[in-house]
Scaffold this active site. Sequence first.
Site, mmCIF file in Angstrom:
data_model
loop_
_atom_site.group_PDB
_atom_site.id
_atom_site.type_symbol
_atom_site.label_atom_id
_atom_site.label_comp_id
_atom_site.label_asym_id
_atom_site.label_seq_id
_atom_site.Cartn_x
_atom_site.Cartn_y
_atom_site.Cartn_z
ATOM 1 N N ASN A 88 7.759 0.943 -16.998
ATOM 2 C CA ASN A 88 8.616 1.210 -15.838
ATOM 3 C C ASN A 88 8.416 2.667 -15.407
ATOM 4 O OD1 ASN A 88 9.963 -1.256 -15.453
ATOM 5 N ND2 ASN A 88 11.480 -0.785 -17.023
ATOM 6 N N TYR B 79 7.496 -12.442 -22.137
ATOM 7 C CA TYR B 79 6.608 -12.228 -20.984
ATOM 8 C C TYR B 79 5.530 -13.307 -20.896
ATOM 9 C CZ TYR B 79 8.662 -7.937 -19.300
ATOM 10 O OH TYR B 79 9.530 -7.030 -18.748
ATOM 11 N N HIS C 80 11.233 -8.281 -11.311
ATOM 12 C CA HIS C 80 9.991 -7.685 -10.792
ATOM 13 C C HIS C 80 9.278 -8.633 -9.817
ATOM 14 C CE1 HIS C 80 10.139 -4.270 -13.609
ATOM 15 N NE2 HIS C 80 10.612 -5.145 -14.474
#
Length: 499
Positions: free
Chosen positions: A130, A340, A56
Amino acid sequence: MAECPYKLTTADGAPIADNQNSLTAGPRGPLLMQDVQLLEQMQAFNRERIPERVVHAKGSAAYGTFTVTNDEIRKYSKAKLFSKVGKQTETFLRFSTVAGERGAADAERDVRGFALKFYTEEGNWDMVGNNTPVFFVRDPHKFQMFIHTQKRDPKTNVRDMNMQWDFWSLCPESLHQITILFSDRGIPASYRHLNGYGSHTYSLYNEKGERVWCKFHFKTDQGIHNITDDESAELISRDRESHQRDLFDSIERGDFPTWTFFIQVMTEDQAKSFQWNPFDLTKVWPHADFPLIEVGRLELNRNPENYFAEVEQASFSPSATVSGIGFSPDKMLQARLMSYADAHRYRVGTNYHQLPVNKPRCPVMHYQRDGVMSTGQGGSSPNYFPNSHDDAPKDSPEYAEPAMPLGDVTVDRHDSRTDHDDYTQAGNLYRMFDDAHRDRLAKAIGGALGQARREIQERQLCHFFRADEDYGRRVAKELGIDVQALMAGMGSGGERRHS
Ligand code: NDP
């Protein structure tokens, strides 16, 4: 003459007289080390890039407003952001491609990231989704391998269909997502014309502590628009930033894109008899069996002022959740909860939460401290817990998430302080010591504990007594505490009575 409000300065704030000519000995040089203005500019330039996201990397983002339109979700979730119809919450939404680097073209065939931050009054909720409701793998052990296949070959440095299809052909669980990726939705016409999905199964829990499983859907009100491979090739040849440009320009001209937010809900009983594993990220919950329930409307209405500060440094993590919204046994989700935030600590820095785009809009109080580029979070308040300070941050039991049954056990913050004997073995050790050793122990403790506040000395003394009465008496003597008087002031539990 009025002072110029746009006075150019060094990073230390000193006004700059000439910003085009280096300081030299004579017009033809050489340069001088004392041109600190030039040195600062060169050094800052060398440090402009932070590591790009491994996935990303190329993104576009905007601020927005989420408005609740239907409060049926309150039956399922006590999250404050859903508390009444009309309630608004500030948001920040970052779209992205997955495989391409920061300079990649926007209009490529790829999954699109849909990472949405809600700045709620009880902390940030990051819905890191997403534009597809499923994913290529269901086990996080395969995630890094899958991403390697989407990136460049280690030798040729080009993307390679052998890598991609070698992996996919060995991982049939990817077929559902492959079908979406190579369907018409594989190349969205713009970021305004795609849906966002939480993809994972999450949980919601209400005021009564009842839990349901849930999926999040954000359906574009602009309609789904896609382009073909030929249109994509033509567009990319003209404009590599097509989706960034489209999003930015539409917001600048006041044409604010919107999405309708829905949830699907599955009870714990339904989950037991569902034909698929409800926590499998390669599966959807059929709409016919689990109808969409409207929650609200998301509008994007403000462009960031500084791309790097607000978009490149924006940090989303599924671990950012709020009371009323919880996780699930989904293996991929469980892994993302760690990876993350970890990626942002590496990429942006330990204190990425303190940057304006990431900072919660509610007060933040905790015992994490310091680290690179800290702005002084926590100030002068204590940096340890538990503590006796009335004005230090305290936990709030009313926010406890209901325990989650999992086979024969329950997932909960099981109290590690109950059902434990903390005294017998400490007492046994004390009783092994000879008289002189006991004296030395009491003296050493008295020397250290004697420097603490009196109420701390008294609290700790109770523990010595519980281990061994003689142990308590010797330490009390070292501290100069009159045990009889202390006992007289104590409750039956041995704790000091506070008037
Ligand atoms: P439904 O007939 O109820 O749902 C079909 C859904 O498919 C539509 O609502 C639309 O989702 C979505 N869709 C349409 N075209 C495409 C496409 N080219 N790529 C991806 N999604 C598309 O059947 P089911 O609920 O049983 O789902 C059947 C399939 O639809 C799934 O296997 C999945 O691939 C896809 N899908 C299902 C979703 C779900 O949550 N059940 C969500 C998205 C896709 P939307 O309304 O969200 O645009």
